[in-house]
Design a protein around this motif. Structure first.
Motif, mmCIF file in Angstrom:
data_model
loop_
_atom_site.group_PDB
_atom_site.id
_atom_site.type_symbol
_atom_site.label_atom_id
_atom_site.label_comp_id
_atom_site.label_asym_id
_atom_site.label_seq_id
_atom_site.Cartn_x
_atom_site.Cartn_y
_atom_site.Cartn_z
ATOM 1 N N LEU A 168 0.841 -1.189 0.000
ATOM 2 C CA LEU A 168 0.000 0.000 0.000
ATOM 3 C C LEU A 168 0.878 1.242 0.000
ATOM 4 C CD1 LEU A 168 -2.673 -1.114 2.625
ATOM 5 C CD2 LEU A 168 -2.862 -1.167 0.135
ATOM 6 N N CYS A 174 -14.858 1.719 0.372
ATOM 7 C CA CYS A 174 -13.514 1.987 0.893
ATOM 8 C C CYS A 174 -13.315 1.215 2.190
ATOM 9 C CB CYS A 174 -13.322 3.473 1.155
ATOM 10 S SG CYS A 174 -13.411 4.504 -0.317
ATOM 11 N N TRP A 204 -8.661 3.813 2.249
ATOM 12 C CA TRP A 204 -8.155 3.311 0.968
ATOM 13 C C TRP A 204 -9.318 3.056 0.032
ATOM 14 C CZ3 TRP A 204 -2.912 3.135 0.347
ATOM 15 C CH2 TRP A 204 -2.149 3.234 1.517
ATOM 16 N N PRO A 240 -10.397 1.184 -3.338
ATOM 17 C CA PRO A 240 -9.986 0.200 -4.342
ATOM 18 C C PRO A 240 -10.183 0.735 -5.756
ATOM 19 C CG PRO A 240 -11.374 -0.814 -2.662
ATOM 20 C CD PRO A 240 -11.459 0.664 -2.459
ATOM 21 N N TRP A 242 -5.014 0.144 -4.846
ATOM 22 C CA TRP A 242 -5.588 0.701 -3.625
ATOM 23 C C TRP A 242 -4.997 2.080 -3.411
ATOM 24 C CZ3 TRP A 242 -4.107 -4.495 -3.854
ATOM 25 C CH2 TRP A 242 -5.174 -5.403 -3.787
#
Length: 585
Positions: free
Chosen positions: A8, A457, A469, A471, A480
């Motif tokens: 991430l 989210c 985050w 997607p 993400w």
């Protein structure tokens, strides 16, 4: 399609390293109370539903549903099986929730019955479960126009076992309308002999209109896919076009059946993977990088093709594709780069770093065909630095005024779950994971619908903060995206021992937590202050302040539902629906 590990990527500009704390605000929060005509039935877990997974899946279920297509509109199901809808336009003139659909009463109530569940599939469709085993797909019409049209049933199926609906989407492909529905079950597993005896099942059902043009609509199941795992997912959602699935869970999930047929699983040890030798080896110091590239035996210097610029490197043999080519991790001095043939079968290259000191994690960006070899001097230095970590002395720290960290001094909210969660994207065609994120200590906090055209989210804890985050399944390189941050919320929420639900406003103006009974906490984003404030410790002026507010509900009933819009908080108990006016914008 092989899965690849993914990290991430945090947007640093969305972080506030200077955030200090939330200031308690005593400003009153206008609270409005709607007494319900019939109670919301809280389904209690039976003695047979004794596992932690039953509690996570059904004991902490959110009975209140927010309509992401229509602002300040919520729905819930009462004990009479009525689907009730409330849309707020004026807080001081709240009406009663209106019935939009009623679930047909079943002849005999099942012992293993669950709470009814609802998922708003699109602006005009919804998926509904009766809490037993029946799935309904309903055409709702436009729900937020105030007309409260009765919903029309277009598909119904008895699935055989109780389930809850996790997510659903609606889409049109090649002129055919289809709906994807994701169902959650916890089932007895005869093969589970060491654990609780239960396994977690996700059933992904595709229902499509099979009627031709001009004919009356006829919806039928087009495809069923079943995933199995050992833990209830924190997050599970289908892509907007039904081309994939995302699951965040402590234990991995795998596809086991498609349309009733078993999916072949790769057996460990039956597939031999050919191990390829590295085509180059490399070492580095603070000043330079040295690499050795394998070359065809008998190569001469006339055959070598070598090119080095400040940021790129190319090494090869005349008449063939480059053996090593690409962008370097950092800049080098091309004038100081040299090479020499070693033993007629390898090329030794020395690159001079432009910036001395930083160590490179890789040589050529994205190239995994090489192997880093640590020098004897580096190995000895690292061994010396880590010796105290393996000392037999309990306190191996030579500095008496700097004792080692004692785990007993950590607060409870500094700890993380032992199980390592993962976030996985599955491809609909191959049924294999394409990208996997090891969440590690990034504790899952909550799920929120920000844009109804996108996937929901998920909010994760990163250090002390809470990061949201989004997607992006259509962006494989950045699947993400970090879109919002709630400062210190990860630390704050972990300290709430009685916390039941957490959520945030779709515009991220505030986040909110609620306890099992009465209390609600609101954490607002930093906003400019009207008066001049100074930080006494640092002696600097404070331009923004983040406020915390606490509301206490006039009810002794457990909180069953908790949702947030940009202006309001909706809180559901068995007898009341509370509306808190959080923002006046």
């Amino acid at each position: 399609m092989a899965s690849s590990n993914y990290s991430l990527k945090v947007h640093r500009e969305l972080l506030d390293p200077n955030f200090e704390s939330y200031r308690l605000s005593l400003d009153a929060i206008p609270t409005y109370n709607i007494e319900l005509d019939a109670a919301v039935e809280e389904v209690k877990l039976k003695d047979t539903q004794y596992t932690l997974e039953h509690m996570r899946a059904f004991g902490m279920y959110n009975y209140l549903h927010l309509d992401p297509w229509y602002e300040d509109s919520v729905l819930f199901v009462d004990c009479k099986g009525r689907v009730l809808s409330l849309t707020v336009t004026l807080d001081t003139a709240l009406g009663k929730p209106r019935e939009v659909y009623c679930i047909a009463a079943e002849p005999g109530r099942r012992e293993d019955r669950l709470c009814p569940s609802l998922s708003l599939t699109s602006a005009t469709w919804a998926a509904l479960s009766d809490g037993s085993s029946r799935l309904y797909l309903l055409r709702t019409g436009k729900r937020g126009d105030g007309s409260h049209v009765k919903w029309e049933l277009l598909f119904s199926e008895d699935t055989g076992e109780p389930f809850t609906i996790l997510h659903s989407v609606s889409h049109v492909q090649a002129g055919v309308h289809a709906m994807e529905v994701l169902l959650l079950r916890i089932q007895k597993d005869p093969q589970e002999t060491k654990g609780s005896g239960f396994s977690v099942s996700l059933e992904w059902v595709t229902v499509a209109n099979t009627a031709g043009h001009g004919q009356e609509k006829n919806y039928e199941v087009r495809k069923r896919r079943v995933l199995s795992g050992k833990s209830v997912p924190h997050y599970a959602a289908v892509e907007p076009q039904g081309k994939g699935l995302m699951v965040a869970s402590e234990k991995p999930f795998v596809f086991t059946h498609v349309d009733g047929r078993p999916v072949e699983q790769p057996q460990p040890g039956t597939v031999e993977v050919e191990k390829t030798d590295p085509i180059y080896f490399w070492q580095q110091t603070a000043e330079d990088v040295t690499l050795w590239v394998r070359m065809p035996e008998g190569v001469t210097k006339e055959d070598v093709q070598f090119k080095a610029t400040a940021d790129n490197l190319s090494v090869g043999v005349r008449g063939f594709a480059p053996l090593l080519e690409g962008q370097l991790h950092a800049s080098v001095d091309p004038e100081a780069s040299v090479w020499i043939i070693m033993n007629d079968k390898s090329l030794e290259v020395t690159l001079q770093k432009r910036s001395e000191g930083p160590m490179w994690p890789e040589l050529v960006m994205g190239d995994r065909r090489g192997e880093f070899v640590m020098s004897d001097e580096q190995a000895a230095l690292i061994h010396e630095r880590l010796t105290h970590l393996t000392s037999e002395d309990l306190n191996a720290n030579p500095d008496g005024d700097k004792p080692p960290c004692n785990s007993q001094e950590l607060e409870d909210c500094d700890g993380f779950p032992e199980d390592s969660s993962s976030l996985t994207h599955f491809d609909e065609e191959s049924l294999r994971p394409t990208q996997v994120v090891n969440l590690g200590s990034h504790q899952y906090l909550f799920t929120v619908d920000v844009d109804p055209s996108e996937m929901p989210c998920l909010c994760l804890r990163h250090d002390v903060d809470a990061l949201v985050w989004q997607p992006r399944p259509n962006q494989p390189g950045d699947m993400w995206e970090h879109i919002a941050t709630f400062n210190a919320l990860g630390y704050v929420q972990a300290s709430k021992r009685d916390k039941k639900f957490a959520t945030c406003a779709p515009n991220f103006s505030y986040a909110s937590l609620c306890e099992c009974l009465r209390r609600v906490f609101i954490y607002r984003q930093p906003s400019p202050v009207e008066t001049v404030l100074f930080n006494r410790k640092q002696g600097r002026q404070v331009g923004q302040v983040a406020k915390q507010q606490v509301a206490s509900l006039d009810s002794d009933k457990p909180i069953l539902g908790f949702r947030a819009t940009n202006e309001r908080l909706f809180i559901l108990t068995s007898a009341n629906l509370f509306v808190l006016k959080v923002n006046n914008d």
